[in-house]
Design an enzyme around this catalytic site. Structure first.
Site, PDB file in Angstrom:
ATOM      1  N   PHE A 177      -4.970   4.318   0.629  1.00  0.00           N
ATOM      2  CA  PHE A 177      -6.088   3.756   0.004  1.00  0.00           C
ATOM      3  C   PHE A 177      -5.713   2.901  -1.232  1.00  0.00           C
ATOM      4  CE2 PHE A 177      -8.493   7.581   1.341  1.00  0.00           C
ATOM      5  CZ  PHE A 177      -8.534   7.206   2.702  1.00  0.00           C
ATOM      6  N   HIS A 178      -4.536   2.357  -1.367  1.00  0.00           N
ATOM      7  CA  HIS A 178      -4.231   1.560  -2.552  1.00  0.00           C
ATOM      8  C   HIS A 178      -3.807   0.205  -2.464  1.00  0.00           C
ATOM      9  CE1 HIS A 178      -2.907   5.658  -4.395  1.00  0.00           C
ATOM     10  NE2 HIS A 178      -4.086   5.645  -4.426  1.00  0.00           N
ATOM     11  N   PRO A 179      -4.539  -0.839  -1.523  1.00  0.00           N
ATOM     12  CA  PRO A 179      -3.845  -2.064  -1.387  1.00  0.00           C
ATOM     13  C   PRO A 179      -3.846  -2.893  -2.457  1.00  0.00           C
ATOM     14  CG  PRO A 179      -6.183  -1.804  -0.524  1.00  0.00           C
ATOM     15  CD  PRO A 179      -5.659  -0.568  -1.099  1.00  0.00           C
ATOM     16  N   ASP A 221       0.850  -1.151   0.086  1.00  0.00           N
ATOM     17  CA  ASP A 221      -0.017  -0.017  -0.103  1.00  0.00           C
ATOM     18  C   ASP A 221       1.031   1.210  -0.024  1.00  0.00           C
ATOM     19  OD1 ASP A 221      -2.302   1.690   0.083  1.00  0.00           O
ATOM     20  OD2 ASP A 221      -2.600   1.261   2.234  1.00  0.00           O
TER      21      ASP A 221
END
Length: 550
Positions: free
Chosen positions: A484-486, A309
């Site tokens: 918010f980039h998993p 992330d």
């Protein structure tokens, strides 16, 4: 409800799932079911760009996950938004259109052994669904722009409908600090500073439900079930005793039913939802499944591992003599004028993406490529969901584009309604801590430039008293938060990679009739925001799935 059968079942009507449902159902011979656990995207704040403030951490539109207490964040737990509505995360995200860097995709090709993932072979998949504003007018856009962008596709890309003088001056300060200007972040090298382009249409959010489902829902061969929660995959013994996925068990309208897929089940539930569903179905690490008394279907130790992330480190600068959103919303009159501007013109702060100005550069000369990204905003607050500060300020958030820290997603029990344990393990490597410290120094260097001096900036967070690597890395843990980039929890790879969950064509290893098509398949995170790369992955996968049927 009787048992039903389709050719393809797509689990998750988010970024990837909406595109897949559209592409697969374009052939009337294909019977396609798209399943979404969330509801319709009919909440008005989904569609007003600034509405992300009311969608994130709202159980109507967000799963409201939280991370496990994180040592790298000095024991803090973070909210971990994931979309819970048609359109998925594209209904609550920052709307930024960003592909990353060409080297990201060339690396995927190298680790999978499949040249289909090279940048030049991914570019057509980006272009296929793109509808870029610069190409609207006949003859508009230079040949170079046409080479990299498309027109007429479903995925609308527009420039932002606002400007801020304080951000213009921050951009000039970035140039003075050695960051070049760019006119396009999406040509394979995103180095530079400019306003982000966004997925909006005429001042409204443009999510994947609007883009790919609105027309497709009229197709008699496409069925969309929202408010339907998948509990398990249906697995049977196939040819040569190999397990085969034949459908999904769902709860719909209070009833537990089995839905069959004659050809494929495609998981597009995201980097959190897809590994959770695989583990619940007996596909994953043996020890984890045994811990929860789940019968083993296929041992794949990589399911739920390799979580990556982007951690953003939010520097806040108090400014003087400048207009920021903090001061604009400090009075009822100011709020009213903002609302009227949006109602009549679809411009102004209510049309804002969460971040407006972007910059890509290097945290130190040791890097051959840009390794950090800025999201700069004309506002400040203590934490997401809290009120804006009562003084004028900006936030310059910076993230490490290529973190070496790795985390995990693991079920806690056999209940599909129970959130999994999400452990990103931020700042768990020495390299990540060093990049964090250096990136804060880059932020300071920009803020010290002449173009920004007229604002007399005062560093509120983390504070100029912190100077050493150790101090800055610790403060990064105090003020850092997810962007918010998993990705990466069902990564693709070669057959000899024991941690690869899917092959280069996104088929789950050792389980027939099952693919994963979402951000989880990325072996490494892209050097930028991850929504548009996820769409590209879905576009490429749709072509493969249709070709397999032919």
């Amino acid at each position: 409800m009787a048992e039903q059968e389709f050719d393809y079942i797509v689990v998750g009507a988010g970024t990837a799932g909406c595109l897949l449902a559209n592409r697969l159902s374009a052939d009337p011979a294909n019977r396609v079911l798209l399943i979404e656990a969330g509801g319709r995207d009919n909440y008005h704040w989904v569609h007003i760009p600034v509405g992300y403030l009311y969608c994130i951490n709202n159980p109507r539109t967000d799963w409201c996950f939280r991370t496990e207490p994180d040592r790298g964040l000095n024991g803090r737990s973070l909210i971990y938004p994931r979309g819970k509505t048609l359109g998925g995360c594209s209904s609550i995200n920052g709307m930024i259109y960003m592909r990353g860097q060409s080297r990201d995709y060339d690396h995927w090709a190298a680790v999978t052994g499949d040249d289909a993932w090279r940048w030049e072979n991914c570019l057509p998949d980006f272009i296929k669904h793109e509808n870029h504003y610069r190409l609207d007018a006949a003859g508009d856009g230079d040949d170079e722009h046409r080479r990299f962008h498309g027109h007429g596709g479903e995925w609308r890309v527009e420039k932002q409908r606002l400007k801020w003088q304080v951000l213009d001056d921050f951009a000039e300060a970035a140039v003075q600090a050695g960051i070049p200007r760019t006119r396009d972040f999406n040509r394979g090298c995103n180095e530079g500073v400019d306003y982000f382009e966004v997925n909006q249409r005429n001042g409204w959010r443009w999510n994947t439900a609007k883009a790919f489902l609105r027309n497709g829902q009229s197709r008699s061969n496409l069925t969309v079930w929202h408010s339907t929660h998948v509990q398990r995959l249906g697995i049977e013994s196939g040819e040569n005793g190999e397990p085969r996925c034949v459908g999904v068990r769902v709860v719909r309208a209070g009833k537990d039913i089995m839905v069959k897929a004659s050809r494929e089940v495609i998981l597009s539930a995201g980097a959190i939802g897809s590994p959770q569903l695989l583990q619940l179905s007996g596909i994953g690490p043996e020890a984890l499944l045994a811990e929860h008394d789940i019968p083993l279907v296929k041992a794949l130790p990589g399911v739920g591992e390799n979580l990556q992330d982007h951690l953003q480190i939010r520097s806040v600068y108090r400014v003087k003599k400048g207009k920021t959103l903090n001061t604009m919303v400090s009075t009822l009159l100011g709020k009213g004028l903002i609302g009227l501007e949006y109602v009549f013109r679809r411009t102004g702060p209510m049309s804002m993406a969460p971040s407006q100005l972007g910059a890509f550069t290097r945290s130190s000369p040791d890097y051959e490529h840009p390794n950090i990204e800025y999201h700069v905003q004309p506002l400040s607050l203590e934490a997401f969901g809290q009120p804006l500060h009562d003084y004028p300020a900006i936030t310059a958030s910076v993230c490490n584009l290529n973190p070496t820290s790795r985390g995990s997603v693991r079920i806690k029990n056999r209940d599909a309604g129970q959130a999994p344990a999400i452990a990103p393990n931020y700042l768990s490597t020495e390299e990540d801590r060093k990049v964090a410290a250096d990136s804060l120094r880059v932020t300071r260097r920009i803020a010290e430039q002449p173009a920004f001096a007229k604002y007399e900036p005062e560093e509120v967070k983390p504070g100029v008293q912190y100077q050493s690597d150790e101090e800055l890395a610790r403060l990064a843990g105090d003020i850092g938060t997810t962007i918010f980039h998993p990705v990466g929890t069902t990564k693709m790879g070669r057959d000899d990679d024991p941690m690869a969950v899917v092959d280069s064509r996104l088929r789950v290893r050792g389980v027939a009739g099952l693919r994963v098509v979402d951000a989880g398949v990325m072996p490494t995170i892209t050097s930028g925001n991850t929504n548009s790369p996820t769409l590209m992955i879905a576009e490429k996968a749709a072509g493969w799935i249709l070709a397999d049927r032919a």
